[in-house]
Design an enzyme around this catalytic site. Structure first.
Site, short mmCIF file in Angstrom:
data_model
loop_
_atom_site.label_atom_id
_atom_site.label_comp_id
_atom_site.label_asym_id
_atom_site.label_seq_id
_atom_site.Cartn_x
_atom_site.Cartn_y
_atom_site.Cartn_z
N PRO A 39 0.81 -1.21 0.00
CA PRO A 39 0.00 0.00 0.00
C PRO A 39 0.84 1.26 0.00
CG PRO A 39 -0.09 -1.16 2.10
CD PRO A 39 1.06 -1.67 1.36
N GLU A 40 0.49 2.16 -0.89
CA GLU A 40 1.05 3.50 -0.88
C GLU A 40 -0.01 4.42 -0.26
OE1 GLU A 40 2.95 4.50 -4.65
OE2 GLU A 40 2.96 2.38 -5.19
#
Length: 292
Positions: free
Chosen positions: A2-3
């Site tokens: 996840p960014e």
DNA sequence: AAGCGAACCTGGCTGC
DNA sequence: TGCAGCCAGGTTCGCT
């Protein structure tokens, strides 16, 4: 995995169930993730009310009513899911009925509302920690973090100041969380395409010798904000395992211009064929024709 | 000091 | 079908 957009999606998904809720008890199912859990982790959470959920870069923060903050990082493969006793709709979302625990379920928060929040992380690159609110900014997690890209500080002038004199490529500089905190491998490629800038270009070249913004700096700042905002709006990108907390997929992956599109045509009329290049064992996707 | 590659860990997919 | 090899959205450490 996840960014920033995926982390923000998770935060927004958890908020309706966790904000204002009281933690009844916690199952901590192993001693560490990327780093050890703090001492007496489950005991310190039991009985606490969660007063608010926040986000800084790729960290989620849960403020507790005793003045401590539960700091959460999802690493590459961390995810949350929410379950309820018989399946229920809360604030317009449906949550699945409680089911058996799965492999890699490491932390289970039992809320006094009956909702159950499960943290799963196969690769265990995630982390959880407890930090006094007053020490959060100087904590080991937050003290080195750079600009918050969706805050007000990110513009061409700020980017130029940060990148002036840097010999490292734009790709590496945008990945550096000490400069801008929240971008990762996907959104760096996407932002560089939107700004028509080559990932190999030296970061310092978007600034004048005096550290002022060139047009490229303005373009890049705008591209970063635009791509992150669009991705948050889409619920993030689901490549393999990112899910919203109710199990729904994000759909921003359908809007990728370059990521994962090696060999396919650039979306610009005057573009070329998308290429993939490996930097420090990390893929970068770009159009060699329109990105300069 | 800055910049780069490797390591951390597991699962899923590809190709033989 | 089985298995080796490669790849994955992050961070940190250690070596130039």
């Amino acid at each position: 995995m996840p960014e920033l957009p995926e982390v923000e999606t998770v935060r927004r998904g958890l908020a309706p169930v966790m904000e204002g809720a009281v933690i009844d008890h916690v199952e901590q199912r192993r001693g560490d993730l990327r780093s050890p859990f703090p001492k007496n982790f489950a005991g310190r959470l039991a009985g606490r009310r969660i007063t608010g959920l926040g986000r800084r870069a790729k960290y989620i923060t849960a403020d507790l009513d005793d003045g401590t903050v539960l700091v959460i990082h999802l690493g590459m493969s961390g995810s949350f899911r929410i379950e309820t006793a018989g399946g229920a709709k809360i604030a317009g979302r449906f949550y699945h009925p409680r089911s058996a625990l799965r492999a890699h379920d490491h932390v289970v928060l039992h809320l006094s509302s009956g909702a159950v929040v499960v943290f799963n992380d196969p690769r265990r690159f995630g982390l959880m920690d407890l930090v006094p609110r007053a020490e959060l900014g100087t904590s080991k997690h937050f003290k080195g973090l750079g600009l918050e890209p969706l805050g007000n500080e990110l513009d061409g002038a700020a980017l130029a100041r940060l990148f002036a004199g840097r010999k490292a490529p734009l790709k590496a500089s945008l990945m550096d969380q000490r400069l801008i905190a929240g971008l990762g491998n996907i959104y760096v490629s996407e932002a560089l395409w939107r700004a028509k800038l080559s990932p190999d270009r030296k970061a310092g070249t978007i600034a004048t010798p005096g550290g002022k913004a060139k047009p490229a700096a303005e373009a890049l700042a705008g591209a970063i904000r635009d791509v992150l905002q669009a991705a948050v709006k889409a619920g993030g990108s689901s490549l393999r395992d990112h899910r919203q907390v109710d199990g729904e997929l994000g759909y921003f992956q359908h809007e990728f211009a370059v990521y994962g599109r090696e060999g396919e045509p650039c979306l610009r009329e005057d573009g070329g064929t998308i290429r993939r290049k490996v930097h420090s064992s990390r893929s970068t996707f770009y159009c060699p024709v329109c990105q300069r």
